[in-house]
Scaffold this motif. Structure first.
Motif, PDB file in Angstrom:
ATOM      1  N   LYS A  22      -6.736   0.323   3.567  1.00 19.89           N
ATOM      2  CA  LYS A  22      -5.970  -0.894   3.858  1.00 19.89           C
ATOM      3  C   LYS A  22      -5.947  -1.811   2.643  1.00 19.89           C
ATOM      4  O   LYS A  22      -6.771  -1.683   1.740  1.00 19.89           O
ATOM      5  N   THR A  23      -4.976  -2.726   2.651  1.00 18.37           N
ATOM      6  CA  THR A  23      -4.959  -3.779   1.629  1.00 18.37           C
ATOM      7  C   THR A  23      -4.688  -5.101   2.321  1.00 18.37           C
ATOM      8  O   THR A  23      -4.261  -5.147   3.475  1.00 18.37           O
ATOM      9  N   ASN A  24      -4.888  -6.157   1.582  1.00 22.40           N
ATOM     10  CA  ASN A  24      -4.687  -7.501   2.102  1.00 22.40           C
ATOM     11  C   ASN A  24      -3.200  -7.745   2.439  1.00 22.40           C
ATOM     12  O   ASN A  24      -2.310  -7.421   1.655  1.00 22.40           O
ATOM     13  N   ALA A  25      -2.964  -8.314   3.608  1.00 21.62           N
ATOM     14  CA  ALA A  25      -1.590  -8.489   4.088  1.00 21.62           C
ATOM     15  C   ALA A  25      -0.811  -9.518   3.268  1.00 21.62           C
ATOM     16  O   ALA A  25       0.406  -9.394   3.112  1.00 21.62           O
ATOM     17  N   GLU A  26      -1.508 -10.508   2.740  1.00 22.41           N
ATOM     18  CA  GLU A  26      -0.793 -11.525   1.949  1.00 22.41           C
ATOM     19  C   GLU A  26      -0.275 -10.905   0.647  1.00 22.41           C
ATOM     20  O   GLU A  26       0.863 -11.154   0.236  1.00 22.41           O
ATOM     21  N   LEU A  27      -1.110 -10.084   0.032  1.00 21.81           N
ATOM     22  CA  LEU A  27      -0.689  -9.397  -1.199  1.00 21.81           C
ATOM     23  C   LEU A  27       0.518  -8.508  -0.907  1.00 21.81           C
ATOM     24  O   LEU A  27       1.481  -8.470  -1.681  1.00 21.81           O
ATOM     25  N   PHE A  28       0.488  -7.825   0.212  1.00 19.11           N
ATOM     26  CA  PHE A  28       1.607  -6.970   0.619  1.00 19.11           C
ATOM     27  C   PHE A  28       2.874  -7.802   0.829  1.00 19.11           C
ATOM     28  O   PHE A  28       3.947  -7.469   0.320  1.00 19.11           O
ATOM     29  N   LEU A  30       3.641 -10.759  -0.323  1.00 20.93           N
ATOM     30  CA  LEU A  30       4.153 -11.352  -1.564  1.00 20.93           C
ATOM     31  C   LEU A  30       4.810 -10.291  -2.446  1.00 20.93           C
ATOM     32  O   LEU A  30       5.809 -10.566  -3.121  1.00 20.93           O
ATOM     33  N   THR A  31       4.281  -9.077  -2.416  1.00 22.06           N
ATOM     34  CA  THR A  31       4.894  -7.980  -3.188  1.00 22.06           C
ATOM     35  C   THR A  31       6.257  -7.630  -2.595  1.00 22.06           C
ATOM     36  O   THR A  31       7.235  -7.440  -3.318  1.00 22.06           O
ATOM     37  N   TYR A  32       6.319  -7.580  -1.269  1.00 20.02           N
ATOM     38  CA  TYR A  32       7.601  -7.308  -0.618  1.00 20.02           C
ATOM     39  C   TYR A  32       8.601  -8.435  -0.918  1.00 20.02           C
ATOM     40  O   TYR A  32       9.772  -8.178  -1.196  1.00 20.02           O
ATOM     41  N   PHE A  95       0.215   0.911  10.980  1.00 20.68           N
ATOM     42  CA  PHE A  95       0.648   0.574   9.620  1.00 20.68           C
ATOM     43  C   PHE A  95       0.651  -0.933   9.348  1.00 20.68           C
ATOM     44  O   PHE A  95       0.361  -1.372   8.242  1.00 20.68           O
ATOM     45  N   LEU A  96       1.018  -1.709  10.338  1.00 17.33           N
ATOM     46  CA  LEU A  96       1.142  -3.158  10.104  1.00 17.33           C
ATOM     47  C   LEU A  96       0.184  -3.998  10.948  1.00 17.33           C
ATOM     48  O   LEU A  96       0.197  -5.229  10.858  1.00 17.33           O
ATOM     49  N   PRO A 138       4.598  -9.395   9.626  1.00 17.51           N
ATOM     50  CA  PRO A 138       3.750  -9.413   8.422  1.00 17.51           C
ATOM     51  C   PRO A 138       4.540  -9.457   7.119  1.00 17.51           C
ATOM     52  O   PRO A 138       4.043  -9.944   6.116  1.00 17.51           O
ATOM     53  N   PHE A 142       4.120 -14.914   4.721  1.00 11.69           N
ATOM     54  CA  PHE A 142       3.776 -15.912   3.715  1.00 11.69           C
ATOM     55  C   PHE A 142       5.005 -16.322   2.910  1.00 11.69           C
ATOM     56  O   PHE A 142       4.900 -16.777   1.789  1.00 11.69           O
TER      57      PHE A 142
END
Lengths: 225, 225
Positions: A22-28, A30-32, A95-96, A138, A142
């Motif tokens: 898993k990775t941090n949802a905020e990072l995901f 912001l990348t999206y 996944f989310l 998700p 942010f």
């Protein structure tokens, strides 16, 4: 015995808690967001951005399904109703980490030209559609979208439709067509909160030549910063 | 008493296990991959892609740091050595669930023109740099990069440098300059496995006008599919 909706919920939760990285949802998120901004700069046309997001999602979906099948050990669904349950309770959860609510519906059979307009309601194909309602998103968690983009027709989370279409196309003869609805509760106490609705329609092989894009509506941030 | 490296490791692990929302790492990696592919198509120039990734990362870093400070409750670092420990053991752990190894080093003081070439080794500013070694890279975990892109100079994971630069710039007077090194162990039994090295150098205020890009080397997939 067929797997029940409740059992799928348990499978989804177990998969989420399991070994998958898993990775941090905020990072995901912001990348999206950076990806969407890049597409807007490139195409300067929201309709084209929506298409590109769907296309990217499709490619991602065709990859994710492999991992999903390997991890979940879920067999072929008996009908489209079961597909909806698996997508919502196992797919989205694993996944989310969200579980959209799912409602199942029929698809009206196109009226015959000879049918009287005073006849009883048009017959439907039962269980040919399901609608997912994401009350948290998700991807947009942010992100604060400018009004201009929303009014201009950007479907921020359209990648989800592509993911779903790609994943389903890999496991079913029937492909899925996703349509969108959008409700924006501007009068809610939680201002700025929007829901994403994702509607999937079972399609026969003969429908493959129809080029309906798979679309999801505009995702608004539910947590403004 | 100063917080030790071991204590930071515990803080990082607690943050990761804590309440922060998470998403599946494969979905994140595939989304990031789609972003890089889009940039390659747009710019057709790997150097420009590297720059754009760094710029995007910078914007993300300036956002993530807020959340990081709020969640971690970590105060100002006493020196750059401590910064390195926090970045590796708390930052990377809490956002990407990895802990790069960190090595601290000095920065050579530029040789005076009057210095004899036979003099003792050049003096250094101690603790002015740290190097992070990522032996696993969640961004490239599910990605197989074409040789052409690697040979053409693509730094696939360059967004990490931007994130670090953006985040550090928000909390320190000294900004950070990240440089890259890359080692590709082609003879390893684990063929195709590469390491990403990320080197941060403390910079004084007077260095702000220097426009060194913050770069990280090419990330190779460690798990080919």
């Amino acid at each position: 015995m067929a797997t029940t909706s409740k059992q799928y919920k348990v499978i989804g939760e177990e998969l989420w808690k399991g070994r998958a990285e898993k990775t941090n949802a905020e990072l995901f998120a912001l990348t999206y967001g950076a990806l969407v901004v890049q597409l807007i700069q490139d195409y300067e046309d929201y309709e084209e951005v929506n298409k590109q997001l769907e296309k990217m999602g499709y490619n991602i979906g065709t990859r994710l399904i492999e991992d999903f099948l390997a991890r979940s050990n879920i067999g072929r669904c008996v009908d489209f109703r079961e597909t909806g349950e698996v997508v919502a309770k196992v797919g989205f959860k694993s996944f989310l980490n969200i579980t959209p609510s799912v409602t199942h519906g029929g698809l009206p059979i196109a009226a015959s030209p000879t049918r009287s307009s005073t006849a009883s309601p048009a017959p439907t194909i039962p269980g040919a559609t399901f609608t997912l309602t994401l009350d948290e998103n998700p991807l947009a968690e942010f992100v604060e979208l400018p009004e201009e983009a929303l009014e201009g027709g950007l479907w921020f989370s359209n990648i989800l439709c592509g993911v779903l279409r790609g994943a389903l196309e890999m496991v079913r003869i029937l492909t899925a067509l996703c349509l969108s609805k959008f409700t924006y509760h501007s009068s809610d106490s939680n201002a700025g909160h929007g829901y994403v609705y994702l509607r999937c329609v079972a399609r026969g092989r003969n429908d493959r030549d129809q080029s309906h894009p798979c679309q999801v509506s505009r995702g608004r941030s539910s947590r403004r910063r």
